[in-house]
Design an enzyme around this catalytic site. Structure first.
Site, PDB file in Angstrom:
ATOM      1  N   GLU A 364     -60.643   3.266   0.323  1.00  0.00           N
ATOM      2  CA  GLU A 364     -59.233   4.426   0.563  1.00  0.00           C
ATOM      3  C   GLU A 364     -58.857   3.741  -1.092  1.00  0.00           C
ATOM      4  OE1 GLU A 364     -59.254   7.098   2.823  1.00  0.00           O
ATOM      5  OE2 GLU A 364     -58.256   7.905   1.535  1.00  0.00           O
ATOM      6  N   THR A 366     -58.715   0.798  -4.096  1.00  0.00           N
ATOM      7  CA  THR A 366     -59.111  -0.745  -3.752  1.00  0.00           C
ATOM      8  C   THR A 366     -57.078  -1.321  -3.847  1.00  0.00           C
ATOM      9  OG1 THR A 366     -58.647  -1.196  -6.444  1.00  0.00           O
ATOM     10  CG2 THR A 366     -61.160  -0.921  -5.084  1.00  0.00           C
TER      11      THR A 366
END
Lengths: 386, 266
Positions: A364, A366
């Protein structure tokens, strides 16, 4: 230990109570066994759907609960605390449904959303590709218009629920245009030409399948296009911030679960004639863990409340994702430390929590990407003022 | 088919349960409480019966006697799908025994029946706090109707109810005609979770609160003073003692045998 929550309505308290009941009775007891057996718990999503827990942030007219994001996320936190794979799965499913809810036509919403929110249609989100992770512009999967359908070819990677989902929310290239080259499709799982790679051998979240999704001459009916051709980047970006908040909430649930185990253990485990929790060295560790979890919760709730108020929340969402997932990594690692040798074994859940925490810093967006988003937002303001 | 379900608000069995110091009654105010888990089976059974009789009109009324917080038990039942609630609430009720409770329930059921006739009264097999299992029988007696207790499987055809009762040595199936008081076991069904829709719908469902005066029950007939039994003393169970840990220094097996023999296990 039940987390003390301030909720905006009486029904929100009832919803959280329902969530806790389902978590305690139906999720927590089987989480460790299903994770160890790498068994995908499809039935749990059905149960959550039937209870209405997959519907909270969506509009009532499509079977949604019309609940503010701060309520949805706290429910998600409770689920992730009981079983991280399910928490992440609910977040992924919500993300997949979100695109239909925000960019589908009235007809598409009416046809598709009720079954998604009711749990009979489980979603997967197909954005990443082997060569296109953080850099979405590298997407190569192609969708070429062919009569009343799009012919799709390409490979999607790291797809949660791969092989188990009932529909795949697909981002594919419909032109080489840098800004408007991507389009979004709702792809039913039973289309010919759709296949899946073997499940990735992951460090954690082993009950949830992660596979490549392979499109070979898949004919996706043209009425499955969400939004206009070329809207794909806009769809992806609009869901991004909400997805980050979902992962932040999951990470806080995971951290809370680790803290709860550590506190209980510190009160029971005797060394040198007293519970180890009596030692200041342990107390400081526990206090720091609690501070990390609670500040992470406050951070995601602030971002959620900005979103609920209709304000810009992109930077706040990135901060929440960064803070909450780093906190989860730290707190789960420390929980293993508190449990000592026992914590390092699979007899106790904390080593699993630690393995599960790691991925939250990666997926989602880094945490390096989150820092880029945060910094760019800060600097844009300076530039705008100059 | 119209059904009245009697439910009880009890202290959460997973929490810290205690008696009041002053009168040795169960502390229902200072602890977390909930709808007795065994009563969830009664609510579920009623909902299933009403849902199965499609076409015919039927309503499930949940009834509780208890302090203000007992409204939570009604709310949970309404969230599961019951249609309306009745809460018998009066300070004078505090300390009532099973006999007085059955009187209050019976009078409340008669009052419910005066508005629309009921066919079935369903109770759980026992409360999770008192665990006496006597209220259904007392209630049937007071209402002057048949009673079948500890039903494990229920089916309804017209006004006939077929009930399977599982005993230790035999299983019997009995039939009874309505009106009937029935209690059901934790084997009878799998209680549903409330749903989000149920939670929202429950907010709009009618709940009536009745006092002793509303039921025409004199205060002298209920409460601690009227109870047929009285608890003279109560004491908290002593905390569990720490176990003995034996470090195996080559003599582990012998010391294990010694311990088991000492406890007369072998």
């Amino acid at each position: 230990m039940a987390v003390e929550r301030l909720l905006p309505s009486e029904e929100a308290y009832d919803l959280l109570a329902l969530t806790r009941d389902i978590c305690a009775e139906r999720l927590a007891p089987r989480a460790a066994a299903d994770e160890a057996a790498e068994r995908f718990p499809r039935d749990v999503f059905t149960l959550l759907g039937q209870s209405g827990l997959l519907s909270l942030p969506f509009a009532e007219e499509y079977g949604g609960g019309d609940q503010p994001y701060e309520v949805y996320l706290q429910m998600l936190e409770e689920i992730a605390g009981a079983w991280m794979s399910i928490g992440v799965g609910v977040s992924v499913h919500s993300l997949s449904s979100y695109a239909v809810s925000t960019h589908g036509t009235a007809q598409q919403r009416k046809d598709l959303l009720p079954d998604m929110l009711g749990g009979s249609q489980l979603g997967a989100y197909c954005l990443s590709e082997p060569q296109a992770g953080s850099d979405v512009s590298g997407i190569r999967t192609k969708a070429v218009r062919d009569g009343d359908a799009y012919l799709v070819n390409g490979v999607k990677a790291w797809i949660s629920h791969g092989g188990h989902a009932d529909f795949y929310l697909l981002f594919a290239r419909t032109s080489d245009d840098a800004k408007r080259g991507l389009s979004t499709f709702h792809v039913p799982a039973d289309l010919a030409g759709l296949s899946f790679g073997p499940p990735e051998k992951k460090m954690g979240l082993t009950a949830s399948s992660t596979t490549q999704v392979i499109f070979e001459d898949v004919r996706v009916p043209a009425d499955r296009l969400l939004g206009a051709e070329g809207d794909g980047m806009r769809v992806a970006l609009s869901a991004l911030d909400s997805g980050r908040l979902g992962i932040a909430a999951c990470a806080v649930g995971l951290g809370q679960a680790a803290l709860d185990v550590a506190v209980r253990y510190a009160g029971e485990r005797q060394q040198f004639g007293q519970p180890i929790g009596e030692f200041q060295g342990l107390q400081f560790l526990l206090a720091d863990m609690a501070a990390a979890v609670e500040s992470a919760r406050a951070t995601y709730l602030h971002a959620a409340r900005l979103r609920d108020a209709g304000r810009a929340f992109s930077r706040a969402a990135s901060i929440a994702k960064l803070v909450a997932t780093d906190a989860a990594m730290k707190v789960t690692t420390d929980a293993v430390q508190v449990l000592g040798g026992y914590g390092y074994t699979r007899e106790f859940p904390v080593e699993r929590y630690m393995r599960e925490a790691k991925v939250t810093q990666i997926f989602e967006g880094t945490n390096q990407i989150q820092r880029m988003v945060i910094a760019r937002d800060l600097l844009r303001r300076v530039t705008a003022e100059a | 088919m119209n059904i009245v379900v009697c439910v009880k608000y009890v202290p959460d069995a997973t929490g810290d349960r205690r008696f009041n110091d002053a009168d040795h009654t169960v502390d229902r105010v200072g602890v977390d409480g909930l709808l007795s888990e065994l009563d969830e089976y009664a609510v579920e059974e009623a909902l299933k019966i009403v849902e199965a009789s499609d076409g015919s009109e039927g309503e499930v009324t949940v009834l509780t006697v208890g302090p203000e917080q007992a409204a939570d038990a009604i709310r949970k039942s309404l969230q599961m799908g019951a249609h309306k609630g009745v809460h018998v609430l009066d300070d004078a009720i505090h300390g009532s025994d099973a006999a007085a409770t059955s009187l209050l329930l019976a009078e409340a059921i008669k009052k419910v029946g005066a508005e629309s006739a009921w066919d079935l009264v369903i109770c759980g097999m026992a409360s999770t706090d008192g665990s006496m299992s006597v209220v259904p029988a007392m209630l049937a007696e007071r209402l002057g109707v048949a009673q079948v207790t500890f039903g494990s499987e229920i089916s309804v055809t017209g006004d006939m109810v077929s009930i399977r009762r599982d005993g230790d040595t035999a299983t019997e199936t009995v039939e009874a005609s309505t009106p009937l008081v029935l209690s059901v076991t934790d084997q009878s069904n799998e209680p549903r979770y409330p749903s989000f829709k149920g939670i929202m719908a429950a907010k709009k469902k009618p709940v009536e609160t009745w006092s002793l005066a509303d039921l025409g029950v004199p205060a002298e007939q209920v409460g601690l003073a009227a109870a047929w039994t009285k608890v003279d003393a109560s004491a908290a169970r002593p905390p569990r003692e720490a176990g003995t840990i034996v470090t195996d220094e080559g003599d582990g097996a012998a010391r294990l045998v010694e311990f088991l023999a000492g406890q007369k296990f072998i």
